[in-house]
Design a protein around this motif. Structure first.
Motif, PDB file in Angstrom:
ATOM      1  N   ARG A  89      46.643  28.088  29.418  1.00 35.11           N
ATOM      2  CA  ARG A  89      45.384  28.597  30.426  1.00 35.11           C
ATOM      3  C   ARG A  89      45.607  28.016  31.870  1.00 35.11           C
ATOM      4  NH1 ARG A  89      39.116  27.541  29.586  1.00 35.11           N
ATOM      5  NH2 ARG A  89      38.963  26.191  31.315  1.00 35.11           N
ATOM      6  N   GLU A  90      46.152  26.794  32.029  1.00 34.63           N
ATOM      7  CA  GLU A  90      46.552  26.392  33.319  1.00 34.63           C
ATOM      8  C   GLU A  90      47.492  27.245  34.175  1.00 34.63           C
ATOM      9  OE1 GLU A  90      48.165  22.246  33.302  1.00 34.63           O
ATOM     10  OE2 GLU A  90      48.985  22.947  35.365  1.00 34.63           O
ATOM     11  N   LYS A  91      48.432  27.376  33.310  1.00 32.28           N
ATOM     12  CA  LYS A  91      49.627  28.606  33.859  1.00 32.28           C
ATOM     13  C   LYS A  91      48.734  30.087  34.380  1.00 32.28           C
ATOM     14  CE  LYS A  91      54.323  29.617  33.721  1.00 32.28           C
ATOM     15  NZ  LYS A  91      55.110  28.478  34.392  1.00 32.28           N
ATOM     16  N   ILE A  92      48.037  30.631  33.595  1.00 34.04           N
ATOM     17  CA  ILE A  92      47.379  31.687  33.900  1.00 34.04           C
ATOM     18  C   ILE A  92      46.283  31.622  35.127  1.00 34.04           C
ATOM     19  CG2 ILE A  92      45.927  33.472  33.144  1.00 34.04           C
ATOM     20  CD1 ILE A  92      48.767  33.893  32.046  1.00 34.04           C
ATOM     21  N   ILE A  93      45.531  30.536  35.027  1.00 35.56           N
ATOM     22  CA  ILE A  93      44.702  30.401  36.010  1.00 35.56           C
ATOM     23  C   ILE A  93      45.044  30.011  37.611  1.00 35.56           C
ATOM     24  CG2 ILE A  93      42.714  28.901  36.638  1.00 35.56           C
ATOM     25  CD1 ILE A  93      41.724  28.803  33.700  1.00 35.56           C
ATOM     26  N   MET A  94      46.107  28.992  37.337  1.00 33.74           N
ATOM     27  CA  MET A  94      46.794  28.740  38.543  1.00 33.74           C
ATOM     28  C   MET A  94      47.776  29.450  39.143  1.00 33.74           C
ATOM     29  SD  MET A  94      44.621  26.201  38.841  1.00 33.74           S
ATOM     30  CE  MET A  94      45.257  25.098  40.350  1.00 33.74           C
ATOM     31  N   GLU A  95      48.556  30.063  38.163  1.00 34.90           N
ATOM     32  CA  GLU A  95      49.882  30.981  38.798  1.00 34.90           C
ATOM     33  C   GLU A  95      49.859  32.281  38.710  1.00 34.90           C
ATOM     34  OE1 GLU A  95      53.548  29.081  37.015  1.00 34.90           O
ATOM     35  OE2 GLU A  95      52.512  26.943  37.142  1.00 34.90           O
ATOM     36  N   SER A  96      48.618  32.978  37.779  1.00 36.01           N
ATOM     37  CA  SER A  96      48.636  34.425  37.874  1.00 36.01           C
ATOM     38  C   SER A  96      47.191  34.604  38.935  1.00 36.01           C
ATOM     39  CB  SER A  96      48.669  34.989  36.535  1.00 36.01           C
ATOM     40  OG  SER A  96      47.263  34.950  36.166  1.00 36.01           O
ATOM     41  N   GLU A  97      47.238  35.637  39.277  1.00 35.54           N
ATOM     42  CA  GLU A  97      46.029  36.219  40.161  1.00 35.54           C
ATOM     43  C   GLU A  97      44.907  36.854  39.352  1.00 35.54           C
ATOM     44  OE1 GLU A  97      48.091  38.950  42.624  1.00 35.54           O
ATOM     45  OE2 GLU A  97      48.455  37.327  44.168  1.00 35.54           O
ATOM     46  N   LEU A  98      45.117  36.724  38.012  1.00 32.32           N
ATOM     47  CA  LEU A  98      43.935  37.496  36.971  1.00 32.32           C
ATOM     48  C   LEU A  98      42.688  37.082  37.347  1.00 32.32           C
ATOM     49  CD1 LEU A  98      43.458  39.079  34.529  1.00 32.32           C
ATOM     50  CD2 LEU A  98      43.563  37.050  33.163  1.00 32.32           C
ATOM     51  N   PHE A  99      42.460  35.854  37.630  1.00 30.04           N
ATOM     52  CA  PHE A  99      40.987  35.254  37.746  1.00 30.04           C
ATOM     53  C   PHE A  99      40.736  35.298  39.207  1.00 30.04           C
ATOM     54  CE2 PHE A  99      41.964  33.734  33.362  1.00 30.04           C
ATOM     55  CZ  PHE A  99      40.856  34.418  32.617  1.00 30.04           C
ATOM     56  N   ASP A 100      41.457  35.460  40.172  1.00 31.21           N
ATOM     57  CA  ASP A 100      41.284  35.367  41.279  1.00 31.21           C
ATOM     58  C   ASP A 100      39.950  35.997  42.004  1.00 31.21           C
ATOM     59  OD1 ASP A 100      43.349  33.861  41.634  1.00 31.21           O
ATOM     60  OD2 ASP A 100      44.503  34.987  43.255  1.00 31.21           O
ATOM     61  N   PRO A 101      39.607  37.214  41.539  1.00 33.03           N
ATOM     62  CA  PRO A 101      38.452  37.976  41.970  1.00 33.03           C
ATOM     63  C   PRO A 101      37.043  37.186  41.374  1.00 33.03           C
ATOM     64  CG  PRO A 101      39.975  39.779  41.082  1.00 33.03           C
ATOM     65  CD  PRO A 101      40.570  38.240  40.614  1.00 33.03           C
ATOM     66  N   LEU A 102      37.107  36.748  40.210  1.00 27.25           N
ATOM     67  CA  LEU A 102      36.216  35.871  39.682  1.00 27.25           C
ATOM     68  C   LEU A 102      35.737  34.583  40.687  1.00 27.25           C
ATOM     69  CD1 LEU A 102      34.270  35.873  37.068  1.00 27.25           C
ATOM     70  CD2 LEU A 102      35.904  33.812  36.528  1.00 27.25           C
ATOM     71  N   HIS A 103      37.020  33.994  40.974  1.00 29.68           N
ATOM     72  CA  HIS A 103      36.909  32.614  41.583  1.00 29.68           C
ATOM     73  C   HIS A 103      36.467  33.019  43.169  1.00 29.68           C
ATOM     74  CE1 HIS A 103      40.339  30.846  38.877  1.00 29.68           C
ATOM     75  NE2 HIS A 103      39.098  30.645  38.533  1.00 29.68           N
ATOM     76  N   ASP A 104      36.888  34.260  43.806  1.00 29.32           N
ATOM     77  CA  ASP A 104      36.449  34.402  45.034  1.00 29.32           C
ATOM     78  C   ASP A 104      34.763  34.723  45.123  1.00 29.32           C
ATOM     79  OD1 ASP A 104      38.987  34.350  45.957  1.00 29.32           O
ATOM     80  OD2 ASP A 104      39.352  36.520  45.867  1.00 29.32           O
ATOM     81  N   LYS A 105      34.349  35.517  44.031  1.00 29.97           N
ATOM     82  CA  LYS A 105      33.002  35.824  44.315  1.00 29.97           C
ATOM     83  C   LYS A 105      32.141  34.584  44.016  1.00 29.97           C
ATOM     84  CE  LYS A 105      32.781  40.568  44.034  1.00 29.97           C
ATOM     85  NZ  LYS A 105      32.987  41.297  45.039  1.00 29.97           N
ATOM     86  N   ILE A 106      32.628  33.777  42.888  1.00 24.71           N
ATOM     87  CA  ILE A 106      31.858  32.407  42.736  1.00 24.71           C
ATOM     88  C   ILE A 106      31.717  31.586  43.764  1.00 24.71           C
ATOM     89  CG2 ILE A 106      31.539  30.446  41.314  1.00 24.71           C
ATOM     90  CD1 ILE A 106      32.461  32.220  38.872  1.00 24.71           C
ATOM     91  N   SER A 107      32.883  31.476  44.416  1.00 26.48           N
ATOM     92  CA  SER A 107      32.969  30.588  45.587  1.00 26.48           C
ATOM     93  C   SER A 107      32.035  31.012  46.819  1.00 26.48           C
ATOM     94  CB  SER A 107      34.671  30.605  46.245  1.00 26.48           C
ATOM     95  OG  SER A 107      35.274  30.050  44.957  1.00 26.48           O
ATOM     96  N   ALA A 108      32.019  32.413  47.043  1.00 25.93           N
ATOM     97  CA  ALA A 108      31.425  32.961  48.084  1.00 25.93           C
ATOM     98  C   ALA A 108      29.722  32.518  48.001  1.00 25.93           C
ATOM     99  CB  ALA A 108      31.484  34.489  48.149  1.00 25.93           C
TER     100      ALA A 108
END
Ligand SMILES: [Zn+2]
Length: 289
Positions: A69-88
């Motif tokens: 899970r750490e590998k996917i969350i930190m090293e792939s961009e899969l969740f980036d759009p989710l993180h971007d929206k929530i962070s905004a």
């Protein structure tokens, strides 16, 4: 030997915690343990987290799953759009606040979502607290991320004090709304992410065939959420990313979907998938009523 900086952080935030056994307040003693007036004691582990569970919880969530899970969350961009929206959203609510605030990730697992979202939000006055029932998850979080507070705890009997959190994150994880309302400040914010029908569909199709549907129906989730919170917005995030083939095995390992699938289906997904993976989720934003 407990890291003094981490102990100091627990001292600062001990008023936001409570004893899960007797509900009394906790104090940090000798820079190593949290102690309540009834002498229930919770030690800071050498890795920097506190175990506040009074029983050991059996879980299929293993170290292997959390590493993946750490590998996917930190090293792939899969969740980036989710993180971007929530962070905004967090930025909009808290950017102009100069008072310290606390954000809870309820069901944080190994902590990478919380870490990423805190970083992207850029709110210097905000401190993250991650709680999960899995000791394997919290231990990994505490080893990796030193600026947050990490607690092993049960959300149904949570070690968190009344009205002590300005924000709760609850990502792809079960909710306990009564507890969330109790620990949120009045007008505190809750951000909940729930999967939609397209989420990780490439993997689900490989495991179960493409006929399964209705796996994720969010109407009931939304209506239950609205009973407890004023729903201010629902953001739909959908995104398809090409994932490096070397990361696909980690995607499989991080997902409970693979528990009930046979090895052949797993290998076939990793072998034949074009590498495209879909993120499809709703982000519910609510205010404590
Ligand atoms: Zn106690």
């Amino acid at each position: 030997m407990v890291n003094q900086k981490i102990a100091a952080k627990f001292k600062t935030f001990s008023t936001s915690l409570k004893c899960p056994l007797c509900q009394e307040s906790l104090d940090l003693v000798q820079y190593k343990s949290l102690l309540c007036p009834n002498r229930h004691t919770y030690d800071i582990s050498k890795h920097g987290y506190v175990n506040m569970l009074n029983h050991s919880a059996k879980s299929r969530y293993s170290k292997t799953l959390y590493k993946a899970r750490e590998k996917i969350i930190m090293e792939s961009e899969l969740f980036d759009p989710l993180h971007d929206k929530i962070s905004a959203v967090i930025h909009d609510y808290f950017a102009h606040s100069s008072t310290p605030s606390l954000m809870l990730d309820a069901g944080c697992g190994e902590g990478s979502h919380l870490k990423k979202i805190l970083e992207k939000s850029g709110i210097g006055t905000m401190t993250g607290v991650g709680v999960d029932i899995s000791k394997a998850g919290i231990e990994q979080a505490a080893k990796n991320y030193k600026n947050e507070l990490w607690l092993v705890g049960d959300l149904a009997k949570s070690p968190l004090a009344d009205q002590s959190f300005n924000m709760i994150l609850n990502l792809f994880s079960p909710s306990n709304y009564r507890e969330f309302k109790r620990i949120l400040t009045s007008k505190g914010i809750i951000i909940k992410a729930v999967p939609r029908s397209g989420h990780l569909k490439e993997m689900r199709n490989s495991f179960y065939g493409s006929n399964e549907n209705n796996l994720y129906k969010n109407d009931e989730v939304v209506s239950l959420f609205r009973k407890h919170f004023t729903l201010t917005d629902t953001i739909h995030v959908t995104d398809v990313r090409k994932m490096d083939e070397s990361k696909l095995p980690y995607l499989v390992r991080m997902s409970p979907l693979s528990w009930d699938s046979n090895q052949a289906a797993i290998h076939s997904f990793i072998g034949r998938n074009s590498g495209h993976v879909t993120l499809d989720a709703d982000i519910l934003i609510g205010i404590n009523k």
